[in-house]
Design an enzyme around this catalytic site. Structure first.
Site, mmCIF file in Angstrom:
data_model
loop_
_atom_site.group_PDB
_atom_site.id
_atom_site.type_symbol
_atom_site.label_atom_id
_atom_site.label_comp_id
_atom_site.label_asym_id
_atom_site.label_seq_id
_atom_site.Cartn_x
_atom_site.Cartn_y
_atom_site.Cartn_z
ATOM 1 N N LYS A 1 1.738 -6.658 1.499
ATOM 2 C CA LYS A 1 1.364 -7.184 0.189
ATOM 3 C C LYS A 1 2.557 -7.863 -0.449
ATOM 4 O O LYS A 1 3.638 -7.274 -0.428
ATOM 5 C CB LYS A 1 0.896 -6.001 -0.675
ATOM 6 C CG LYS A 1 0.605 -6.332 -2.114
ATOM 7 C CD LYS A 1 0.304 -5.062 -2.841
ATOM 8 C CE LYS A 1 0.131 -5.382 -4.310
ATOM 9 N NZ LYS A 1 0.030 -4.194 -5.096
ATOM 10 N N LYS B 1 5.432 -3.503 0.738
ATOM 11 C CA LYS B 1 5.084 -4.064 -0.564
ATOM 12 C C LYS B 1 6.328 -4.661 -1.198
ATOM 13 O O LYS B 1 7.315 -3.959 -1.431
ATOM 14 C CB LYS B 1 4.485 -2.975 -1.456
ATOM 15 C CG LYS B 1 4.135 -3.465 -2.853
ATOM 16 C CD LYS B 1 3.404 -2.415 -3.650
ATOM 17 C CE LYS B 1 3.127 -2.910 -5.056
ATOM 18 N NZ LYS B 1 2.448 -1.897 -5.870
HETATM 19 C C1 PBG Z 1 0.661 -0.839 -8.424
HETATM 20 C C2 PBG Z 1 -0.070 -2.014 -7.925
HETATM 21 C C3 PBG Z 1 0.170 -3.344 -8.242
HETATM 22 C C4 PBG Z 1 -0.773 -4.101 -7.554
HETATM 23 C C5 PBG Z 1 -1.570 -3.215 -6.849
HETATM 24 N N1 PBG Z 1 -1.102 -1.923 -7.069
HETATM 25 C C6 PBG Z 1 1.118 -3.956 -9.188
HETATM 26 C C7 PBG Z 1 2.556 -3.742 -9.109
HETATM 27 O O1 PBG Z 1 3.107 -3.226 -8.134
HETATM 28 O O2 PBG Z 1 3.189 -4.110 -10.094
HETATM 29 C C8 PBG Z 1 -0.871 -5.590 -7.589
HETATM 30 C C9 PBG Z 1 -2.130 -6.172 -7.104
HETATM 31 C C10 PBG Z 1 -2.332 -7.588 -7.488
HETATM 32 O O3 PBG Z 1 -1.437 -8.295 -7.996
HETATM 33 O O4 PBG Z 1 -3.450 -8.059 -7.279
HETATM 34 N N2 PBG Z 1 -0.187 0.181 -8.820
#
Ligand code: PBG
Length: 320
Positions: A246, A193
């Site tokens: 991601k 991520k």
């Molecule tokens: C954190 C989380 C995020 C997303 C999914 N889980 C945001 C972040 O890390 O700031 C982002 C998903 C998206 O942008 O569609 N709980």
């Protein structure tokens, strides 16, 4: 004389269909959904046209529709009734996600219910764990992540999906689940991520923007590729049943490299910013939204993802 003419296999729709290498299916999709307290709520998210914050009752109506379209799974994000420094509403038995999971599982038992395990929506500072000396304290957060995951399993979640990016969290969650008798509940780890600007609209949707600093001390540097292999390897060694990359579109190279080294199902998250950009351009008449949507999803699958978390799930399912 030209003997090899690639255009022969592009000549008719029938031939193109026959030699197509990648087939998108509604079975590939996991639909992300946001749930908040209240009744009868279906509040539009301005930066994500067609996406809503649901209350539990309207969420149930929506998941029935998604299941009816053949979408096999949803991932739930909660907006709690209150926030505090530790994010304690995230592991409460009567928390919003816990309520949503049990309502969805009793309404549509065959639907796979995944829960996002994180703290940013639940903490008053908006970071993904416990703050100590101005940064997220890794090891103090692990115990709370396990607690949150167990509460999701207790509510009936099929899989938990940690997205916090703490080191060692897959092992900590696995241990927590096993101790409480949830050996059968799987972990879909957000293994790779990135600290991405493409999460912008999500932070409006989930009301989870950090109140100071950013997430660069725990999420990955977008410039790193080898590190993705390291993160994926660690999560697999810790017992992740599936892993995720991601965002998706700016990281297709990463999806394809991770695909080469993992023997578990690989998911990719087509995140909020990727969704919002397509919607915005389509609303301006600058691109054909449907075609860009299908091309994007196909490219994510072609890169090597088995599963795609996408806000397009419902719309794309209607076209497949
Ligand atoms: C954190 C989380 C995020 C997303 C999914 N889980 C945001 C972040 O890390 O700031 C982002 C998903 C998206 O942008 O569609 N709980």
């Amino acid at each position: 004389m030209m003997t090899i003419r690639p255009r022969r296999l592009r000549r008719t729709p029938g031939i193109r269909d026959m030699v197509r290498e990648t087939h998108l299916s509604v079975k590939d999709f996991i639909a992300p959904l946001f749930v908040k307290p209240g009744q009868g709520a279906k509040d539009p998210i301005p930066s994500m046209p067609g996406q809503y914050q649901y209350s539990v009752d309207t969420l149930v109506t929506e998941v029935k529709e998604l299941a009816g379209l053949g979408i096999p799974a949803v991932i739930l994000f909660g907006l709690p009734d209150s926030k505090d420094p530790l994010g304690s509403r995230s592991w409460a038995d009567d928390g919003i996600v816990q309520q949503a999971v049990s309502a969805v599982k009793s309404a549509v038992p065959e639907l796979v219910v995944i829960t996002d395990v994180c703290f940013c929506e639940y903490t008053d500072h908006g970071h993904c764990g416990v703050i100590k000396d101005g940064d997220v304290d890794n090891d103090a957060t692990l115990e709370l992540l396990a607690k949150q995951a167990v509460s999701h399993a207790k509510a009936g979640a099929d899989l938990v999906a940690p997205s916090d990016m703490m080191d060692g969290r897959v092992a900590a969650i696995r241990d927590g689940l096993d101790r409480e008798g949830y050996q059968q509940i799987g972990i879909l780890s957000y293994a790779v991520k990135y600290a991405s600007a493409f999460y912008g609209p999500f932070r409006d949707a989930a009301e989870s923007a950090p109140q100071f600093g950013d997430r660069s001390s725990y999420q990955m540097d977008p410039a790193n590729g080898l590190e993705a292999l390291k993160e994926a390897g660690l999560d697999l060694a810790e017992g992740a049943d599936m892993i995720m990359v991601k965002p998706a579109l700016p990281y297709l190279d990463i999806i394809s490299r991770v695909r080469e080294i993992c023997a578990v199902p690989l998911a990719a998250y087509n995140v909020s910013g990727e969704f919002a950009m397509v919607k915005a351009a389509a609303m301006n008449g600058w691109v054909d939204g449907e075609r860009v949507m299908m091309e994007s999803l196909t490219s994510i699958k072609r890169a090597g993802a088995d599963l795609i978390l996408t806000y397009f799930a419902k719309e794309a399912a209607g076209l497949l």
